[in-house]
Scaffold this motif. Sequence first.
Motif, PDB file in Angstrom:
ATOM      1  N   ARG A  11       0.828  -1.219   0.000  1.00  0.00           N
ATOM      2  CA  ARG A  11       0.000   0.000   0.000  1.00  0.00           C
ATOM      3  C   ARG A  11       0.856   1.260   0.000  1.00  0.00           C
ATOM      4  O   ARG A  11       0.539   2.241  -0.683  1.00  0.00           O
ATOM      5  CB  ARG A  11      -0.956  -0.020   1.189  1.00  0.00           C
ATOM      6  N   ALA A  12       1.952   1.264   0.761  1.00  0.00           N
ATOM      7  CA  ALA A  12       2.818   2.455   0.805  1.00  0.00           C
ATOM      8  C   ALA A  12       3.445   2.717  -0.560  1.00  0.00           C
ATOM      9  O   ALA A  12       3.517   3.875  -1.012  1.00  0.00           O
ATOM     10  CB  ALA A  12       3.893   2.281   1.867  1.00  0.00           C
ATOM     11  N   SER A  13       3.903   1.672  -1.238  1.00  0.00           N
ATOM     12  CA  SER A  13       4.498   1.861  -2.561  1.00  0.00           C
ATOM     13  C   SER A  13       3.461   2.378  -3.551  1.00  0.00           C
ATOM     14  O   SER A  13       3.773   3.216  -4.408  1.00  0.00           O
ATOM     15  CB  SER A  13       5.129   0.558  -3.058  1.00  0.00           C
ATOM     16  N   ALA A  14       2.211   1.919  -3.426  1.00  0.00           N
ATOM     17  CA  ALA A  14       1.149   2.401  -4.311  1.00  0.00           C
ATOM     18  C   ALA A  14       0.854   3.875  -4.073  1.00  0.00           C
ATOM     19  O   ALA A  14       0.596   4.634  -5.014  1.00  0.00           O
ATOM     20  CB  ALA A  14      -0.114   1.569  -4.114  1.00  0.00           C
ATOM     21  N   VAL A  15       0.897   4.304  -2.813  1.00  0.00           N
ATOM     22  CA  VAL A  15       0.694   5.727  -2.500  1.00  0.00           C
ATOM     23  C   VAL A  15       1.722   6.581  -3.225  1.00  0.00           C
ATOM     24  O   VAL A  15       1.401   7.606  -3.844  1.00  0.00           O
ATOM     25  CB  VAL A  15       0.768   5.954  -0.972  1.00  0.00           C
ATOM     26  N   ILE A  16       2.985   6.170  -3.159  1.00  0.00           N
ATOM     27  CA  ILE A  16       4.051   6.951  -3.787  1.00  0.00           C
ATOM     28  C   ILE A  16       3.917   6.926  -5.303  1.00  0.00           C
ATOM     29  O   ILE A  16       4.081   7.961  -5.969  1.00  0.00           O
ATOM     30  CB  ILE A  16       5.417   6.414  -3.323  1.00  0.00           C
ATOM     31  N   ALA A  17       3.622   5.765  -5.865  1.00  0.00           N
ATOM     32  CA  ALA A  17       3.441   5.677  -7.314  1.00  0.00           C
ATOM     33  C   ALA A  17       2.294   6.564  -7.779  1.00  0.00           C
ATOM     34  O   ALA A  17       2.382   7.219  -8.830  1.00  0.00           O
ATOM     35  CB  ALA A  17       3.202   4.228  -7.726  1.00  0.00           C
ATOM     36  N   ASP A  18       1.219   6.616  -7.003  1.00  0.00           N
ATOM     37  CA  ASP A  18       0.075   7.459  -7.362  1.00  0.00           C
ATOM     38  C   ASP A  18       0.425   8.943  -7.322  1.00  0.00           C
ATOM     39  O   ASP A  18      -0.273   9.759  -7.939  1.00  0.00           O
ATOM     40  CB  ASP A  18      -1.100   7.181  -6.426  1.00  0.00           C
ATOM     41  N   LEU A  19       1.473   9.307  -6.605  1.00  0.00           N
ATOM     42  CA  LEU A  19       1.930  10.699  -6.555  1.00  0.00           C
ATOM     43  C   LEU A  19       2.811  11.053  -7.746  1.00  0.00           C
ATOM     44  O   LEU A  19       3.291  12.182  -7.858  1.00  0.00           O
ATOM     45  CB  LEU A  19       2.703  10.946  -5.252  1.00  0.00           C
ATOM     46  N   GLY A  20       3.052  10.084  -8.631  1.00  0.00           N
ATOM     47  CA  GLY A  20       3.892  10.332  -9.786  1.00  0.00           C
ATOM     48  C   GLY A  20       5.370  10.164  -9.521  1.00  0.00           C
ATOM     49  O   GLY A  20       6.201  10.565 -10.353  1.00  0.00           O
ATOM     50  N   LYS A  21       5.716   9.588  -8.377  1.00  0.00           N
ATOM     51  CA  LYS A  21       7.111   9.342  -8.031  1.00  0.00           C
ATOM     52  C   LYS A  21       7.418   7.851  -8.110  1.00  0.00           C
ATOM     53  O   LYS A  21       6.509   7.010  -8.099  1.00  0.00           O
ATOM     54  CB  LYS A  21       7.405   9.850  -6.621  1.00  0.00           C
ATOM     55  N   THR A  22       8.707   7.523  -8.168  1.00  0.00           N
ATOM     56  CA  THR A  22       9.127   6.130  -8.144  1.00  0.00           C
ATOM     57  C   THR A  22       9.393   5.710  -6.712  1.00  0.00           C
ATOM     58  O   THR A  22      10.259   6.292  -6.053  1.00  0.00           O
ATOM     59  CB  THR A  22      10.395   5.924  -8.985  1.00  0.00           C
ATOM     60  N   PRO A  23       8.662   4.706  -6.196  1.00  0.00           N
ATOM     61  CA  PRO A  23       8.925   4.241  -4.835  1.00  0.00           C
ATOM     62  C   PRO A  23      10.296   3.559  -4.765  1.00  0.00           C
ATOM     63  O   PRO A  23      10.742   2.929  -5.726  1.00  0.00           O
ATOM     64  CB  PRO A  23       7.796   3.233  -4.563  1.00  0.00           C
ATOM     65  N   MET A  24      10.898   3.678  -3.593  1.00  0.00           N
ATOM     66  CA  MET A  24      12.180   3.019  -3.349  1.00  0.00           C
ATOM     67  C   MET A  24      12.130   2.427  -1.951  1.00  0.00           C
ATOM     68  O   MET A  24      11.546   3.028  -1.037  1.00  0.00           O
ATOM     69  CB  MET A  24      13.318   4.033  -3.478  1.00  0.00           C
ATOM     70  N   ALA A  25      12.712   1.238  -1.765  1.00  0.00           N
ATOM     71  CA  ALA A  25      12.642   0.566  -0.474  1.00  0.00           C
ATOM     72  C   ALA A  25      13.856  -0.335  -0.310  1.00  0.00           C
ATOM     73  O   ALA A  25      14.483  -0.756  -1.291  1.00  0.00           O
ATOM     74  CB  ALA A  25      11.363  -0.267  -0.367  1.00  0.00           C
ATOM     75  N   THR A  28       4.508  -9.542  -2.969  1.00  0.00           N
ATOM     76  CA  THR A  28       4.054  -9.702  -4.348  1.00  0.00           C
ATOM     77  C   THR A  28       3.195  -8.529  -4.818  1.00  0.00           C
ATOM     78  O   THR A  28       3.064  -8.296  -6.014  1.00  0.00           O
ATOM     79  CB  THR A  28       3.251 -11.003  -4.504  1.00  0.00           C
ATOM     80  N   GLY A  29       2.643  -7.766  -3.870  1.00  0.00           N
ATOM     81  CA  GLY A  29       1.804  -6.641  -4.251  1.00  0.00           C
ATOM     82  C   GLY A  29       2.537  -5.321  -4.359  1.00  0.00           C
ATOM     83  O   GLY A  29       1.908  -4.262  -4.494  1.00  0.00           O
ATOM     84  N   LEU A  30       3.860  -5.355  -4.323  1.00  0.00           N
ATOM     85  CA  LEU A  30       4.652  -4.136  -4.440  1.00  0.00           C
ATOM     86  C   LEU A  30       4.335  -3.414  -5.748  1.00  0.00           C
ATOM     87  O   LEU A  30       4.143  -4.045  -6.791  1.00  0.00           O
ATOM     88  CB  LEU A  30       6.130  -4.511  -4.390  1.00  0.00           C
ATOM     89  N   ALA A  31       4.275  -2.078  -5.701  1.00  0.00           N
ATOM     90  CA  ALA A  31       3.959  -1.311  -6.906  1.00  0.00           C
ATOM     91  C   ALA A  31       4.978  -1.585  -8.001  1.00  0.00           C
ATOM     92  O   ALA A  31       6.183  -1.594  -7.743  1.00  0.00           O
ATOM     93  CB  ALA A  31       3.937   0.183  -6.577  1.00  0.00           C
ATOM     94  N   PRO A  32       4.530  -1.846  -9.233  1.00  0.00           N
ATOM     95  CA  PRO A  32       5.469  -2.088 -10.333  1.00  0.00           C
ATOM     96  C   PRO A  32       6.444  -0.922 -10.493  1.00  0.00           C
ATOM     97  O   PRO A  32       6.066   0.254 -10.360  1.00  0.00           O
ATOM     98  CB  PRO A  32       4.547  -2.205 -11.553  1.00  0.00           C
ATOM     99  N   GLY A  33       7.698  -1.251 -10.770  1.00  0.00           N
ATOM    100  CA  GLY A  33       8.717  -0.227 -10.968  1.00  0.00           C
ATOM    101  C   GLY A  33       9.410   0.229  -9.715  1.00  0.00           C
ATOM    102  O   GLY A  33      10.339   1.054  -9.786  1.00  0.00           O
ATOM    103  N   THR A  34       8.995  -0.272  -8.545  1.00  0.00           N
ATOM    104  CA  THR A  34       9.657   0.121  -7.301  1.00  0.00           C
ATOM    105  C   THR A  34      11.136  -0.267  -7.357  1.00  0.00           C
ATOM    106  O   THR A  34      11.502  -1.361  -7.778  1.00  0.00           O
ATOM    107  CB  THR A  34       8.989  -0.563  -6.094  1.00  0.00           C
TER     108      THR A  34
END
Length: 492
Positions: A310-324, A332-338
């Motif tokens: 969910r946290a990675s999806a929040v960041i992706a929805d902001l137009g940024k690339t999530p990093m972790a 398995t549900g990590l936002a694509p492109g993280t």
Amino acid sequence: MAPVPLPLVPFPAHIDVRRGPAFDLSGAGLSADPDAATALRSLVAARTGLDLPDGDGIVLTVQDGGPAESYVLEAAATGIRVTGADAAGLHYGVQTLGQLIRRDGDRWAVPPVRVEDAPRFAYRGVMLDVARHFHDVPTVRAYIDRAASLKVNVLHLHLSDDQGWRLELRSRPELTATASATAVDGAEGGFYTQDDYRAIVAYAASHHMTVVPEFDMPGHTHAVSLAYPGIAEAPVTDVITEGAIPVEGEPYTGTAVGFSSLRVHDEATYAFVRDVFAELAELTPGPWLHFGGDESHGTTPEDFARFVSRASAVIADLGKTPMAWHEAGAATGLAPGTVGQYWGFVTPVDAAPQHARGFADRGGRVVLSPADAVYLDMKPTDDAPLGLTWANGATSLERAYSWEPADVVDGLPEDAILGVEAPLWTETVATLADIDALVFPRIAAAAEIAWSPATGAERTWESFRTRVGGLGPLWTSLGVRFPALAEVPWTT
């Protein structure tokens, strides 16, 4: 006897050392765009005491056409020309020129050479943890100066941890009002105002560095619990193997990890995540927002996977690339492109490689930060007064240099490696002098691994240690208080 290699770090992709007289810096003029001129004048003044007036002799230009961040440097007795494919490439060419300056009798000179250079990896980073010990804006600027001189182009700021929250957010003011005052061992805390943070971002950009900010979660969040206790679980103390035991509702000044967690099943938690990353996105022009995701020992694997997805999806929805950190690659549900950051060992253990490959499997890439090679907070020698030893003991300069990014994670192709980052955690680091004592000269190893080709006549430990030794006078003139490690034949 083989000639001593020029003191160039990172070593260029191609260099041709030519015969003939050197270029005399005395009386040389400079023709350049303002930013490049300022950078070179500062380097020359610090190294030699000479001024470079406007005029002929040294020409710095940008000319489109080469790879991103590349440059060509040509030096002869008749003049010097540095041509960058872009402004960043020109900046890196200036840094190489600064390293070439040497004493030649009673004058300062540059030897006749032609350099054609471009980076191996696009992401060449350092991390500064400002949560365990807070470091003010002038210290961060000084660290940017040091890193950029070695062609580093990313500054990762670890802005939150159990010990403190370090960035003012207007949507969540209690974070700095109640959770920023302390640090490890009871040291004074602090935080960056939004203007402070903008100033850091702008200063980094002027040195062609991108800031990657990190709010670590769902673990490493004891400071969050002081400000917003309704979204935090009580500390899970049975996961602590060493360090002070945390007390719910009280600031934490120890160094234990893994005991804190946000409430993963509470929607108020995700409202908090959206608030803090939305505001961080507005403040941060760079593409990456780091949400941590490491050492969540007090969170079940199922809850951890739910949160990081969910946290990675929040960041992706902001137009940024999530990093972790790499543990998040298990979800398995990590936002694509993280983007994943691997902090395991050079020879991996447990499931770390599988987790790192998880990012690539979902269209992301991986930044390599093997702890027993490039964690700059490890002691450089067994008797060093600062640093830690948990990553396979003290990390010598030779060990920091003697690894290959493509060989760390089996099954991770090189095109899935975004780059290399050397983190500095600050449990034992309270001042700029402390930073220098741990970072140098090992930052040079990380910089060369990230920039230079993997192989070549000078990509050897013996060449590297000699070249680093030749940089001693330059680093001294720039105010770097580096330890004179016995591994290096230092030039005096």
